[in-house]
Design a protein around this motif. Structure first.
Motif, short mmCIF file in Angstrom:
data_model
loop_
_atom_site.label_atom_id
_atom_site.label_comp_id
_atom_site.label_asym_id
_atom_site.label_seq_id
_atom_site.Cartn_x
_atom_site.Cartn_y
_atom_site.Cartn_z
N GLY A 37 38.74 21.84 44.46
CA GLY A 37 39.84 22.07 45.29
C GLY A 37 40.58 23.15 44.65
O GLY A 37 41.70 23.42 45.08
N TRP A 38 40.00 24.07 44.41
CA TRP A 38 40.55 25.48 44.03
C TRP A 38 40.66 26.28 45.30
O TRP A 38 39.52 26.21 46.12
CB TRP A 38 40.13 26.20 42.96
N SER A 39 41.70 27.05 45.55
CA SER A 39 41.79 27.92 46.70
C SER A 39 41.02 29.28 46.00
O SER A 39 41.19 29.69 44.89
CB SER A 39 43.18 28.34 46.78
N VAL A 40 40.07 29.75 46.91
CA VAL A 40 39.19 31.00 46.41
C VAL A 40 39.49 32.33 47.32
O VAL A 40 39.27 32.00 48.36
CB VAL A 40 37.57 30.47 46.39
N GLY A 41 39.53 33.23 46.69
CA GLY A 41 39.70 34.56 47.13
C GLY A 41 38.47 35.27 46.89
O GLY A 41 38.11 35.46 45.96
N ILE A 42 38.07 35.94 48.09
CA ILE A 42 36.98 36.75 48.01
C ILE A 42 37.26 37.86 48.28
O ILE A 42 37.43 38.36 49.30
CB ILE A 42 35.54 36.16 48.91
N GLY A 43 36.98 38.94 47.39
CA GLY A 43 37.35 40.29 47.50
C GLY A 43 36.29 41.14 47.41
O GLY A 43 35.14 40.92 46.74
N ALA A 44 36.10 42.09 48.32
CA ALA A 44 34.83 42.96 48.43
C ALA A 44 35.20 44.24 49.36
O ALA A 44 36.18 44.23 50.22
CB ALA A 44 33.63 42.29 48.87
N ARG A 45 34.53 45.36 49.18
CA ARG A 45 34.81 46.51 50.20
C ARG A 45 34.01 46.06 51.34
O ARG A 45 34.68 46.51 52.56
CB ARG A 45 34.27 47.77 49.46
N ASP A 46 32.63 45.70 51.07
CA ASP A 46 32.08 45.35 52.41
C ASP A 46 32.44 44.25 53.14
O ASP A 46 32.40 43.07 52.89
CB ASP A 46 30.53 45.13 51.78
N ALA B 54 38.89 29.03 51.31
CA ALA B 54 38.74 30.46 50.94
C ALA B 54 39.23 31.42 51.85
O ALA B 54 39.22 31.18 53.13
CB ALA B 54 37.10 30.43 51.05
N PHE B 55 39.69 32.59 51.33
CA PHE B 55 40.01 33.54 52.13
C PHE B 55 39.46 35.03 51.77
O PHE B 55 39.23 34.94 50.60
CB PHE B 55 41.42 33.49 52.23
N GLY B 56 39.43 35.87 52.49
CA GLY B 56 38.72 37.19 52.31
C GLY B 56 39.94 38.46 51.93
O GLY B 56 41.12 38.28 52.55
N VAL B 57 39.76 39.18 51.11
CA VAL B 57 40.59 40.22 50.72
C VAL B 57 39.79 41.43 50.61
O VAL B 57 38.86 41.53 49.74
CB VAL B 57 41.33 39.93 49.28
N LEU B 58 40.22 42.40 51.43
CA LEU B 58 39.67 43.74 51.29
C LEU B 58 40.02 44.37 49.85
O LEU B 58 41.16 44.42 49.53
CB LEU B 58 40.27 44.81 52.34
N LEU B 59 39.13 45.00 49.06
CA LEU B 59 39.34 45.39 47.77
C LEU B 59 38.50 46.39 47.40
O LEU B 59 37.26 46.22 47.27
CB LEU B 59 39.22 44.31 46.76
N ASP B 60 38.96 47.41 46.91
CA ASP B 60 38.04 48.67 46.43
C ASP B 60 38.75 49.34 45.23
O ASP B 60 40.07 49.72 45.30
CB ASP B 60 38.05 50.01 47.45
N VAL B 61 38.31 48.68 44.20
CA VAL B 61 39.14 49.00 42.73
C VAL B 61 39.16 50.53 42.46
O VAL B 61 40.04 50.63 41.27
CB VAL B 61 38.32 48.15 41.72
#
Length: 132
Positions: free
Chosen positions: A22-31, A49-56
């Motif tokens: 039941g957790w909300s999950v953020g998926i981060g990646a450059r690709d 689930a939701f996506g997040v653009l991420l370049d650390v």
């Protein structure tokens, strides 16, 4: 809310396991394609689930990701970053580990869901506390 920076292997299995709880999950990646593929697969399994653009390596990208997480979920409870507890068969080790990503994810899921007064500051495996 869990934040997952990559989108495959053990990290994906941790996200799927926590999402199933039941957790909300953020998926981060450059690709973008890999990120959105992981989000779609999680959603198909009923995970929020939701996506997040991420370049650390890009401060603006990190700030935008933090703002999106705050807007979407209000807070961050768990961060999974390149997780690999135990000797798990992943692309990192040429798939030579002794357990599957799903098996390796079990300990991270158990530890992420401990009560607030659960143990901290220790070394743990799938059977419990490991002496230093």
């Amino acid at each position: 809310m869990i934040w997952r920076r990559r989108n495959k292997g053990i990290g994906y299995e941790i996200a799927a396991g926590l999402g199933a709880l039941g957790w909300s999950v953020g998926i981060g990646a450059r690709d973008e394609q890999r990120r959105e593929d992981a989000v779609a697969k999680l959603r198909a399994a009923g995970v929020d689930a939701f996506g997040v653009l991420l370049d650390v390596t890009d401060d603006a990208s990190v700030a935008a990701a933090a703002a999106l997480i705050e807007e979407r979920a209000g807070r961050l409870d768990v961060l999974v970053n390149n997780a690999c507890p135990g000797y798990v068969a992943t692309d990192l080790n040429g798939f030579h580990g002794t357990s599957t990503p799903a098996e390796g994810a079990k300990i991270a899921i158990r530890l992420a869901t401990l009560p607030d007064d659960g143990p901290t500051g220790g070394l743990f495996d799938d059977t419990g506390n490991v002496p230093w």
